[in-house]
Design a protein around this motif. Structure first.
Motif, PDB file in Angstrom:
ATOM      1  N   ILE A 178       0.876  -1.082   0.091  1.00 32.36           N
ATOM      2  CA  ILE A 178      -0.107  -0.172   0.148  1.00 32.36           C
ATOM      3  C   ILE A 178       1.039   1.289   0.103  1.00 32.36           C
ATOM      4  O   ILE A 178       1.841   1.252   0.845  1.00 32.36           O
ATOM      5  N   VAL A 179       0.492   2.442  -0.926  1.00 31.43           N
ATOM      6  CA  VAL A 179       1.180   3.611  -0.667  1.00 31.43           C
ATOM      7  C   VAL A 179       0.252   4.796  -0.842  1.00 31.43           C
ATOM      8  O   VAL A 179      -0.873   4.586  -1.461  1.00 31.43           O
ATOM      9  N   PHE A 180       0.408   5.725  -0.036  1.00 33.21           N
ATOM     10  CA  PHE A 180      -0.454   6.755  -0.091  1.00 33.21           C
ATOM     11  C   PHE A 180       0.214   7.994   0.211  1.00 33.21           C
ATOM     12  O   PHE A 180       1.301   8.104   0.847  1.00 33.21           O
ATOM     13  N   LEU A 181      -0.457   8.974  -0.083  1.00 33.18           N
ATOM     14  CA  LEU A 181       0.026  10.391   0.294  1.00 33.18           C
ATOM     15  C   LEU A 181      -0.895  11.175   0.989  1.00 33.18           C
ATOM     16  O   LEU A 181      -2.010  11.221   1.125  1.00 33.18           O
ATOM     17  N   GLN A 182      -0.364  11.996   2.242  1.00 34.86           N
ATOM     18  CA  GLN A 182      -1.235  12.509   3.117  1.00 34.86           C
ATOM     19  C   GLN A 182      -1.072  13.941   3.060  1.00 34.86           C
ATOM     20  O   GLN A 182      -0.105  14.568   2.858  1.00 34.86           O
ATOM     21  N   PHE A 183      -2.369  14.442   2.905  1.00 36.26           N
ATOM     22  CA  PHE A 183      -2.718  15.905   2.437  1.00 36.26           C
ATOM     23  C   PHE A 183      -2.569  16.625   3.834  1.00 36.26           C
ATOM     24  O   PHE A 183      -3.661  16.655   4.222  1.00 36.26           O
ATOM     25  N   VAL A 184      -1.613  17.043   4.249  1.00 38.98           N
ATOM     26  CA  VAL A 184      -1.646  17.866   5.369  1.00 38.98           C
ATOM     27  C   VAL A 184      -1.819  19.230   5.080  1.00 38.98           C
ATOM     28  O   VAL A 184      -1.359  20.029   3.922  1.00 38.98           O
ATOM     29  N   LYS A 185      -2.648  19.897   5.890  1.00 41.34           N
ATOM     30  CA  LYS A 185      -3.360  21.481   5.672  1.00 41.34           C
ATOM     31  C   LYS A 185      -1.746  22.255   5.968  1.00 41.34           C
ATOM     32  O   LYS A 185      -1.394  22.152   6.764  1.00 41.34           O
ATOM     33  N   GLY A 186      -1.759  23.216   4.978  1.00 42.08           N
ATOM     34  CA  GLY A 186      -0.684  24.250   5.426  1.00 42.08           C
ATOM     35  C   GLY A 186      -0.798  25.196   4.363  1.00 42.08           C
ATOM     36  O   GLY A 186      -1.673  25.401   3.784  1.00 42.08           O
ATOM     37  N   PRO A 222       3.460  13.917   3.786  1.00 46.49           N
ATOM     38  CA  PRO A 222       4.229  12.734   4.071  1.00 46.49           C
ATOM     39  C   PRO A 222       3.717  11.568   3.095  1.00 46.49           C
ATOM     40  O   PRO A 222       2.616  11.576   2.578  1.00 46.49           O
ATOM     41  N   PHE A 223       4.738  10.724   2.470  1.00 43.72           N
ATOM     42  CA  PHE A 223       4.459   9.670   1.484  1.00 43.72           C
ATOM     43  C   PHE A 223       4.594   8.325   2.342  1.00 43.72           C
ATOM     44  O   PHE A 223       5.629   8.255   2.797  1.00 43.72           O
ATOM     45  N   TYR A 224       3.869   7.688   2.521  1.00 43.31           N
ATOM     46  CA  TYR A 224       3.794   6.401   3.197  1.00 43.31           C
ATOM     47  C   TYR A 224       3.751   5.274   2.245  1.00 43.31           C
ATOM     48  O   TYR A 224       3.097   5.100   1.002  1.00 43.31           O
ATOM     49  N   GLN A 225       4.451   4.183   2.447  1.00 43.96           N
ATOM     50  CA  GLN A 225       4.537   2.979   1.746  1.00 43.96           C
ATOM     51  C   GLN A 225       4.481   1.774   2.970  1.00 43.96           C
ATOM     52  O   GLN A 225       5.211   2.151   3.647  1.00 43.96           O
ATOM     53  N   GLY A 226       3.750   0.929   2.686  1.00 44.79           N
ATOM     54  CA  GLY A 226       3.743  -0.389   3.693  1.00 44.79           C
ATOM     55  C   GLY A 226       3.401  -1.708   3.175  1.00 44.79           C
ATOM     56  O   GLY A 226       3.040  -1.683   2.020  1.00 44.79           O
ATOM     57  N   GLN A 227       3.811  -2.569   3.773  1.00 45.73           N
ATOM     58  CA  GLN A 227       3.266  -3.759   3.536  1.00 45.73           C
ATOM     59  C   GLN A 227       2.067  -4.488   4.494  1.00 45.73           C
ATOM     60  O   GLN A 227       2.052  -4.591   5.745  1.00 45.73           O
ATOM     61  N   LEU A 228       1.174  -4.901   3.953  1.00 50.53           N
ATOM     62  CA  LEU A 228      -0.114  -5.597   4.935  1.00 50.53           C
ATOM     63  C   LEU A 228       0.367  -7.032   5.185  1.00 50.53           C
ATOM     64  O   LEU A 228       0.884  -7.524   4.350  1.00 50.53           O
ATOM     65  N   GLN A 229       0.224  -7.478   6.536  1.00 49.87           N
ATOM     66  CA  GLN A 229       0.870  -8.675   7.003  1.00 49.87           C
ATOM     67  C   GLN A 229      -0.488  -9.222   7.673  1.00 49.87           C
ATOM     68  O   GLN A 229      -1.021  -8.341   8.484  1.00 49.87           O
ATOM     69  N   LYS A 230      -0.710 -10.444   7.729  1.00 43.11           N
ATOM     70  CA  LYS A 230      -1.603 -10.953   8.567  1.00 43.11           C
ATOM     71  C   LYS A 230      -0.982 -11.890   9.674  1.00 43.11           C
ATOM     72  O   LYS A 230       0.062 -12.713   9.358  1.00 43.11           O
ATOM     73  N   SER A 231      -1.396 -11.872  11.000  1.00 49.62           N
ATOM     74  CA  SER A 231      -0.763 -12.534  12.233  1.00 49.62           C
ATOM     75  C   SER A 231      -1.180 -14.087  12.018  1.00 49.62           C
ATOM     76  O   SER A 231      -2.472 -14.503  11.749  1.00 49.62           O
TER      77      SER A 231
END
Length: 139
Positions: free
Chosen positions: A77-85, A94-103
């Motif tokens: 998953i990748v997404f951009l957070q639109f911070v008010k400024g 901030p640009f986020y990138q991550g990996q979904l995992q299941k326990s």
């Protein structure tokens, strides 16, 4: 005289031990809307994701809108957070990138990854930092 059996390399045994301790596997998102407890840059908050069939991700993170993409085959998953400024500087987005995992232990879902501030008053000196999110509600 050489032995006929080949021993497993030591580095392979360490890797297997690490994976057994971690007890997470890559997963695909079997839900479209979710609420998550997020910890990013030493800040706790709420992440809400809505995933469309096309992979488009919308929602909010720390109360700010987000937009990005989710790949169901890799669980990334990748997404951009639109911070008010300030509109003139564009603010820090901030640009986020991550990996979904299941326990494997309790069938819970977690996203772990990194984020990097972009735009506004950011500089090349800013490094990426880690973030993680634990699922609260899955719909």
């Amino acid at each position: 005289m050489a032995s006929q059996t080949q021993k497993t390399p030591v580095y392979f045994n360490k890797k297997v031990t690490y994976l057994n301790k971690r007890r997470f596997i890559s997963a695909h998102m079997p839900f479209t809307t979710a609420s998550w407890r997020i910890l990013a840059h030493q800040t706790k908050g709420i992440l809400i994701t809505n995933v469309a069939r096309s992979g488009l991700v919308t929602g909010t993170v720390f109360g700010n809108p987000l937009r990005g993409w989710y790949d169901k085959h890799s669980g990334k998953i990748v997404f951009l957070q639109f911070v008010k400024g300030n509109p003139s500087t564009g603010g820090n987005q901030p640009f986020y990138q991550g990996q979904l995992q299941k326990s494997l232990a309790d069938n819970s879902f977690t996203i772990t990854g990194s984020l990097m501030p972009v735009g506004g008053d950011t500089s090349a000196g800013l490094a990426t930092c880690q973030w993680s999110a634990d699922a609260i509600i899955l719909l």
